[in-house]
Design an enzyme around this catalytic site. Structure first.
Site, short mmCIF file in Angstrom:
data_model
loop_
_atom_site.label_atom_id
_atom_site.label_comp_id
_atom_site.label_asym_id
_atom_site.label_seq_id
_atom_site.Cartn_x
_atom_site.Cartn_y
_atom_site.Cartn_z
N LYS A 1 -1.27 -3.23 -0.48
CA LYS A 1 -0.48 -2.01 -0.73
C LYS A 1 0.65 -2.29 -1.72
CE LYS A 1 -1.85 -0.05 3.67
NZ LYS A 1 -1.57 0.19 5.08
N GLN B 1 3.32 -0.41 9.11
CA GLN B 1 1.96 -0.93 9.26
C GLN B 1 1.59 -1.04 10.74
OE1 GLN B 1 -0.20 -1.59 6.66
NE2 GLN B 1 -1.73 -1.90 8.25
N ASP C 1 1.78 7.97 5.33
CA ASP C 1 0.53 7.72 6.07
C ASP C 1 0.00 9.01 6.70
OD1 ASP C 1 -0.62 5.24 5.92
OD2 ASP C 1 0.66 4.33 7.46
#
Ligand code: NDP
Length: 283
Positions: free
Chosen positions: A53, A97, A120
């Site tokens: 990422k 995460q 997200d």
């Protein structure tokens, strides 16, 4: 014989377009978009995902800020960090995460992220936006990527029977909603579904997001179906593999995504797209 949907190539093309759009944003706004990535502990898979990422940010011109926190990090510390990033005007996107170590309350942390920075798309507000088809929301990256992969085939989605195997809040449920918004007739299967094959065999579009190596085999797939394999697993030899048995499904499918090189790269490209969208809302 199924055609391979080359997720890597499609993601690269999308990132090229994003790089131009991000350069235009940076020029007109006077700063680059910024993504904060928080990781707690040293889960090996998460370490790779976070690294990829951060690399993607560099490739498209997004500033990134990585917070790699110790496994023993306390809930209160993490909450305070998220609050601080919420208030920081220079930060456009915040990504925590997952999975977090088991002593931490992930749901509480995700809920705390400002929905406008929730790149997200996991927060209640953004999942609600998706349910209501409110285009202003930030939607979950993997399902967004899957829709692009399906559309790349040129096959008309309206009226098709889409079967989604898996009902997680991150993948299964949001992709089912998106397929519904594209006028598919959608069936959702899960671990309690009886006779899974009787559903998958009727799918024009089959999305498998379970996390079980080679769960779907050739005899479970309709001739000519579009098969999207979301799973990331290790086989007996430790090699990466999906939820779909590629060797037996490939000859029957119309189109199929490989693992690796299918859904994974698109997920990261859509994260960059979401970061740009969040940045545009933060000027
Ligand atoms: P979850 O574990 O959250 O959900 C798995 C789902 O599969 C559940 O809904 C579960 O049902 C269902 N399931 C389990 N066993 C069966 C079975 N035998 N038959 C039918 N359904 C079953 O996983 P995620 O959705 O987060 O992820 C799924 C996979 O996708 C994982 O391998 C993950 O690593 C991968 N992934 C890949 C991404 C990428 O970018 N390529 C991004 C995100 C995930 P129930 O609800 O009844 O328990």
């Amino acid at each position: 014989m199924g055609k391979i949907i080359d997720g890597k190539a499609i993601a690269t093309a999308l990132q090229d377009r994003l790089r131009e759009q991000i350069a235009y944003f940076s020029m007109t706004v006077g700063r680059k978009p910024k993504l904060a990535v928080i990781m707690v502990g040293e889960d090996p898979a998460s370490t790779i995902y976070v690294r990829n990422k951060i690399r993607a940010c560099e490739a498209v011109g997004v500033n990134s800020e990585a917070y790699r926190l110790a496994e023993s990090t306390e809930q209160s510390y993490l909450e305070e960090l998220v609050r601080k990033l919420n208030e920081d005007r220079s930060v456009d996107g915040i990504l925590v995460q997952l999975p977090l170590p088991s002593h931490l309350n992930s749901k509480k942390i995700i809920t705390l992220i400002d929905p406008k920075k929730d790149v997200d798309g996991f927060s209640e507000v953004n999942l609600g936006s998706l349910l209501l088809d409110d285009k202003k929301g930030l939607y979950s990256c993997t399902p967004l990527g899957i829709i692009q992969l399906i559309r790349s085939t040129g096959v008309e989605l309206a009226g098709k029977h889409a079967v989604v195997v898996g009902r997680s809040n991150e993948v299964g449920k949001p992709i089912a909603l998106m397929l519904l918004q594209h006028n598919c007739t959608v069936t959702i299967c899960h671990s309690k579904t009886m006779d899974l094959a009787s559903y998958t065999r009727t799918a024009d579009i089959l999305v498998v997001a379970v996390g079980k190596s080679k769960l779907v085999t050739g005899d479970m797939v309709k001739e000519g179906a579009i098969v999207i394999d979301v799973g990331i697993n290790r086989d007996a030899e430790g090699k990466l593999c999906g939820d779909v048995d590629f060797a037996s499904v490939m000859p029957k499918a119309g189109y199929i995504t490989p693992v690796p090189g299918g859904v994974g790269p698109m997920t990261i490209a859509m994260l960059m797209a979401n970061t740009l969208k969040a940045a545009k809302g933060n000027v």
